[in-house]
Design a protein around this motif. Sequence first.
Motif, PDB file in Angstrom:
ATOM      1  N   HIS A 105      65.730  69.033 -72.651  1.00 34.12           N
ATOM      2  CA  HIS A 105      65.207  68.503 -71.647  1.00 34.12           C
ATOM      3  C   HIS A 105      64.568  69.007 -70.965  1.00 34.12           C
ATOM      4  O   HIS A 105      65.172  69.589 -69.899  1.00 34.12           O
ATOM      5  CB  HIS A 105      65.820  66.923 -71.579  1.00 34.12           C
ATOM      6  N   GLY A 106      62.835  68.456 -70.338  1.00 32.87           N
ATOM      7  CA  GLY A 106      62.447  69.264 -69.594  1.00 32.87           C
ATOM      8  C   GLY A 106      61.375  70.619 -69.407  1.00 32.87           C
ATOM      9  O   GLY A 106      60.972  70.761 -70.661  1.00 32.87           O
ATOM     10  N   LEU A 107      61.303  71.069 -68.524  1.00 32.85           N
ATOM     11  CA  LEU A 107      60.562  72.464 -68.811  1.00 32.85           C
ATOM     12  C   LEU A 107      61.154  73.705 -69.162  1.00 32.85           C
ATOM     13  O   LEU A 107      61.923  73.858 -69.287  1.00 32.85           O
ATOM     14  CB  LEU A 107      60.170  73.089 -67.181  1.00 32.85           C
ATOM     15  N   ASN A 108      60.581  74.426 -70.662  1.00 31.08           N
ATOM     16  CA  ASN A 108      60.889  75.405 -70.710  1.00 31.08           C
ATOM     17  C   ASN A 108      60.198  76.324 -70.600  1.00 31.08           C
ATOM     18  O   ASN A 108      59.178  76.317 -70.863  1.00 31.08           O
ATOM     19  CB  ASN A 108      61.209  74.847 -72.115  1.00 31.08           C
ATOM     20  N   ARG A 109      60.824  77.695 -70.350  1.00 25.72           N
ATOM     21  CA  ARG A 109      59.871  78.772 -70.368  1.00 25.72           C
ATOM     22  C   ARG A 109      60.316  79.619 -71.959  1.00 25.72           C
ATOM     23  O   ARG A 109      61.868  80.566 -71.417  1.00 25.72           O
ATOM     24  CB  ARG A 109      60.365  79.618 -69.367  1.00 25.72           C
ATOM     25  N   ILE A 110      59.242  80.711 -71.998  1.00 26.08           N
ATOM     26  CA  ILE A 110      59.686  81.167 -73.891  1.00 26.08           C
ATOM     27  C   ILE A 110      58.805  82.732 -73.390  1.00 26.08           C
ATOM     28  O   ILE A 110      57.359  82.050 -73.332  1.00 26.08           O
ATOM     29  CB  ILE A 110      59.578  80.261 -74.619  1.00 26.08           C
ATOM     30  N   LEU A 111      58.818  83.131 -73.643  1.00 30.12           N
ATOM     31  CA  LEU A 111      58.568  84.506 -73.758  1.00 30.12           C
ATOM     32  C   LEU A 111      58.088  84.957 -75.201  1.00 30.12           C
ATOM     33  O   LEU A 111      59.026  84.856 -76.299  1.00 30.12           O
ATOM     34  CB  LEU A 111      59.351  86.320 -73.369  1.00 30.12           C
ATOM     35  N   MET A 112      56.309  84.902 -75.563  1.00 26.23           N
ATOM     36  CA  MET A 112      56.021  84.924 -76.510  1.00 26.23           C
ATOM     37  C   MET A 112      54.890  85.390 -76.368  1.00 26.23           C
ATOM     38  O   MET A 112      53.897  85.532 -75.394  1.00 26.23           O
ATOM     39  CB  MET A 112      55.127  83.487 -77.186  1.00 26.23           C
ATOM     40  N   SER A 113      54.394  85.922 -78.259  1.00 25.77           N
ATOM     41  CA  SER A 113      52.825  87.339 -78.196  1.00 25.77           C
ATOM     42  C   SER A 113      52.449  86.297 -77.894  1.00 25.77           C
ATOM     43  O   SER A 113      51.830  84.654 -78.435  1.00 25.77           O
ATOM     44  CB  SER A 113      53.045  87.635 -79.289  1.00 25.77           C
ATOM     45  N   ARG A 114      50.856  86.563 -77.591  1.00 29.88           N
ATOM     46  CA  ARG A 114      49.442  85.587 -76.759  1.00 29.88           C
ATOM     47  C   ARG A 114      48.795  85.626 -77.798  1.00 29.88           C
ATOM     48  O   ARG A 114      48.340  84.361 -77.697  1.00 29.88           O
ATOM     49  CB  ARG A 114      49.074  86.651 -76.373  1.00 29.88           C
ATOM     50  N   HIS A 115      49.323  85.727 -79.354  1.00 32.51           N
ATOM     51  CA  HIS A 115      48.591  85.068 -80.762  1.00 32.51           C
ATOM     52  C   HIS A 115      49.470  83.901 -81.529  1.00 32.51           C
ATOM     53  O   HIS A 115      49.497  84.018 -81.864  1.00 32.51           O
ATOM     54  CB  HIS A 115      47.760  86.105 -81.449  1.00 32.51           C
ATOM     55  N   ASP A 116      50.690  83.850 -80.624  1.00 31.53           N
ATOM     56  CA  ASP A 116      51.942  82.904 -80.997  1.00 31.53           C
ATOM     57  C   ASP A 116      51.119  81.980 -81.582  1.00 31.53           C
ATOM     58  O   ASP A 116      50.606  81.253 -80.491  1.00 31.53           O
ATOM     59  CB  ASP A 116      53.373  82.960 -80.809  1.00 31.53           C
ATOM     60  N   LYS A 117      51.589  80.894 -82.682  1.00 29.55           N
ATOM     61  CA  LYS A 117      51.029  79.847 -82.269  1.00 29.55           C
ATOM     62  C   LYS A 117      52.078  78.447 -83.124  1.00 29.55           C
ATOM     63  O   LYS A 117      52.823  78.687 -83.909  1.00 29.55           O
ATOM     64  CB  LYS A 117      50.178  79.513 -84.027  1.00 29.55           C
ATOM     65  N   VAL A 118      52.419  77.768 -82.319  1.00 31.32           N
ATOM     66  CA  VAL A 118      53.103  76.662 -82.937  1.00 31.32           C
ATOM     67  C   VAL A 118      52.370  76.206 -83.967  1.00 31.32           C
ATOM     68  O   VAL A 118      51.296  75.129 -84.344  1.00 31.32           O
ATOM     69  CB  VAL A 118      53.613  75.707 -81.562  1.00 31.32           C
ATOM     70  N   VAL A 119      53.370  75.390 -84.753  1.00 30.77           N
ATOM     71  CA  VAL A 119      53.506  75.032 -85.700  1.00 30.77           C
ATOM     72  C   VAL A 119      53.728  73.941 -86.257  1.00 30.77           C
ATOM     73  O   VAL A 119      52.961  73.231 -87.098  1.00 30.77           O
ATOM     74  CB  VAL A 119      53.511  75.668 -87.141  1.00 30.77           C
ATOM     75  N   HIS A 120      54.860  72.985 -86.123  1.00 23.99           N
ATOM     76  CA  HIS A 120      55.907  72.286 -85.901  1.00 23.99           C
ATOM     77  C   HIS A 120      56.544  71.590 -85.167  1.00 23.99           C
ATOM     78  O   HIS A 120      57.703  72.910 -84.623  1.00 23.99           O
ATOM     79  CB  HIS A 120      56.168  72.122 -86.914  1.00 23.99           C
ATOM     80  N   VAL A 121      56.796  70.666 -84.711  1.00 26.99           N
ATOM     81  CA  VAL A 121      58.096  70.520 -83.968  1.00 26.99           C
ATOM     82  C   VAL A 121      58.930  69.624 -84.341  1.00 26.99           C
ATOM     83  O   VAL A 121      58.264  68.367 -84.937  1.00 26.99           O
ATOM     84  CB  VAL A 121      57.567  69.643 -81.845  1.00 26.99           C
ATOM     85  N   GLU A 122      60.054  69.659 -84.344  1.00 28.54           N
ATOM     86  CA  GLU A 122      61.238  68.641 -85.124  1.00 28.54           C
ATOM     87  C   GLU A 122      62.965  68.389 -84.359  1.00 28.54           C
ATOM     88  O   GLU A 122      62.588  69.635 -83.649  1.00 28.54           O
ATOM     89  CB  GLU A 122      61.068  68.525 -86.145  1.00 28.54           C
ATOM     90  N   ALA A 123      63.738  67.614 -84.379  1.00 25.46           N
ATOM     91  CA  ALA A 123      64.430  67.260 -84.433  1.00 25.46           C
ATOM     92  C   ALA A 123      65.533  68.602 -85.260  1.00 25.46           C
ATOM     93  O   ALA A 123      65.244  68.275 -86.710  1.00 25.46           O
ATOM     94  CB  ALA A 123      65.630  66.469 -83.924  1.00 25.46           C
TER      95      ALA A 123
END
Length: 87
Positions: free
Chosen positions: A11-29
């Motif tokens: 919960h709140g702000l999350n900082r994640i180091l990712m490659s510049r072309h990475d693409k989020v495809v799904h969010v779920e519990a």
Amino acid sequence: MRKIHKQTLSHGLNRILMSRHDKVVHVEAQFDTVTMWYEHSTEDPIQEDRKYLVVGTGESIPDFGLTYLGMAQIDEGFLIQHVYKVG
């Protein structure tokens, strides 16, 4: 080449180091934890610091600068968490 990776979010702000072309495809519990799956580029050496905001239903959010990615039902649906990309 690309691979599917996952990242748990709190919960709140999350900082994640990712490659510049990475693409989020799904969010779920998953196991009552907000989880984000993304396609990871294994050939892209350039990393960037990305920010993701997790808020509950009814919480205030900024008026601009957010992109909605999805939601996760926690505790058998009694708690709904929404995930936004910041920036």
